[in-house]
Write an enzyme that holds these catalytic residues in place. Structure first.
Site, short mmCIF file in Angstrom:
data_model
loop_
_atom_site.label_atom_id
_atom_site.label_comp_id
_atom_site.label_asym_id
_atom_site.label_seq_id
_atom_site.Cartn_x
_atom_site.Cartn_y
_atom_site.Cartn_z
N GLY A 172 35.90 -14.36 76.97
CA GLY A 172 35.34 -12.77 76.28
C GLY A 172 33.08 -13.80 76.59
O GLY A 172 33.12 -13.73 77.15
N ASN A 173 32.99 -12.45 75.97
CA ASN A 173 31.15 -12.43 76.07
C ASN A 173 30.66 -11.85 74.11
O ASN A 173 31.09 -11.87 73.68
CB ASN A 173 30.66 -11.12 76.94
CG ASN A 173 30.89 -9.66 76.96
OD1 ASN A 173 30.09 -9.22 75.97
ND2 ASN A 173 31.83 -9.64 77.88
N ARG A 174 29.23 -12.38 74.34
CA ARG A 174 28.51 -12.19 73.39
C ARG A 174 28.13 -10.32 72.59
O ARG A 174 27.12 -10.74 72.07
CB ARG A 174 27.77 -13.31 72.64
CG ARG A 174 28.22 -14.41 72.76
CD ARG A 174 27.27 -15.57 73.14
NE ARG A 174 26.18 -15.79 72.58
CZ ARG A 174 25.28 -15.93 72.44
NH1 ARG A 174 24.69 -16.25 73.76
NH2 ARG A 174 23.71 -15.52 71.81
N SER A 175 28.57 -9.73 73.93
CA SER A 175 28.05 -8.45 73.16
C SER A 175 28.01 -7.82 72.15
O SER A 175 29.50 -8.33 71.82
CB SER A 175 28.50 -7.51 74.29
OG SER A 175 27.83 -5.95 74.25
N ALA A 204 29.15 -4.75 78.41
CA ALA A 204 29.88 -6.50 78.86
C ALA A 204 31.06 -6.01 79.50
O ALA A 204 31.79 -6.02 78.65
CB ALA A 204 28.63 -6.99 78.30
#
Ligand code: CTP
Ligand code: CA
Length: 238
Positions: A33-36, A106
């Site tokens: 995942g990502n931090r958006s 994102a």
């Protein structure tokens, strides 16, 4: 809302905004995942709705407080998605008759080549584990390539640039590659941009020209971006 006198200046627009961050499963319990947080995308959806637009928010794993805020926006349709592939399908569907598409999400560039059917166990993988990833399709580029006249496609790019010049250079290459009408650029580090309430952006057009800048809350940036979209629409075709 906005800086215009007309509070309903987007009443002719059908807007689709993607927000949040996609997650790519590795096995039944793990993902990449990502931090958006989804905060900037929500701010755009909210601003557009308050300015009279019909708005759909395609939401990929919004932070819990952002999701709660989205659910409370009057008339906002929220379409939840998980992976980049799901986001691509949802966007193609809801953007079919949109006049404005904003890709604030994102999107994972890669997904696992194989998703393990059972939880990956250390006993099976040993001291090192190599994951094989494959590229996801570019949703923004696809939407830009397939758009009909009258639809504007806006992208976002968060870059770890050293300064404004490097940010613009990266943005110009990216907007050309994607075929977007506008690209919203912001510099990020380990703390800036993601998850924070305030932001600072430069907006360029498809030719790489700077059309505007904005600093402040994500909501004020959202309103400024929507102003720039209307100004871009009003501009004669070059
Ligand atoms: N985007 C997309 N589909 C992807 C990747 C990105 O639609 N598979 C969109 C994002 O939502 C964003 C824009 O493209 O609006 C720019 O994303 P970014 O990650 O900055 O661009 P990439 O082309 O993936 O380049 P990079 O290698 O810098 O990640
Ligand atoms: Ca990317």
């Amino acid at each position: 809302g906005g800086t215009d006198a007309d509070p309903d200046d987007l009443r002719a627009e059908r807007v689709v905004v993607s927000a949040g961050g996609t997650r790519e499963p590795l096995d039944p319990v793990r993902f990449l995942g990502n931090r958006s947080s989804g905060r900037q995308g929500l701010a755009i959806a909210q601003a557009a709705a308050e300015r009279g637009a019909e708005v759909v928010l395609v939401a990929a794993h919004l932070d819990a407080d952002v999701a709660a805020e989205a659910a409370a926006v009057d008339g906002l349709r929220v379409v939840p998605v998980g992976t980049a592939a799901e986001l691509a399908v949802a966007m193609k569907d809801v953007a079919a008759d949109a006049t404005l598409v904003v890709m604030a999400a994102a999107v994972a560039d890669y997904r696992a080549a194989e998703i393990a059917e059972h939880k990956i166990k250390k006993d099976d993988t040993g001291d090192e584990l190599t994951l094989r990833l494959v590229r996801n399709p570019d949703v923004l580029a696809g939407l830009a390539a397939a758009r009909m006249p009258g639809r504007l496609v806006v992208g976002f790019a968060a870059e770890t640039a050293a300064d404004r010049e490097e940010l613009l250079a990266l943005g110009r290459a990216k907007v050309a590659r994607k075929g977007a009408d506008l690209l919203v650029l912001n510099r990020v580090g380990w703390t800036d941009g993601f998850g924070t309430p305030d932001n600072e952006v430069v907006v360029i057009d498809g030719a790489g020209e700077v059309v505007g800048e904005a600093t402040g809350s994500k909501r004020s940036i959202a309103d400024r971006l929507l102003d720039l979209v209307l100004a871009h629409r009003a501009e004669p075709v070059r």
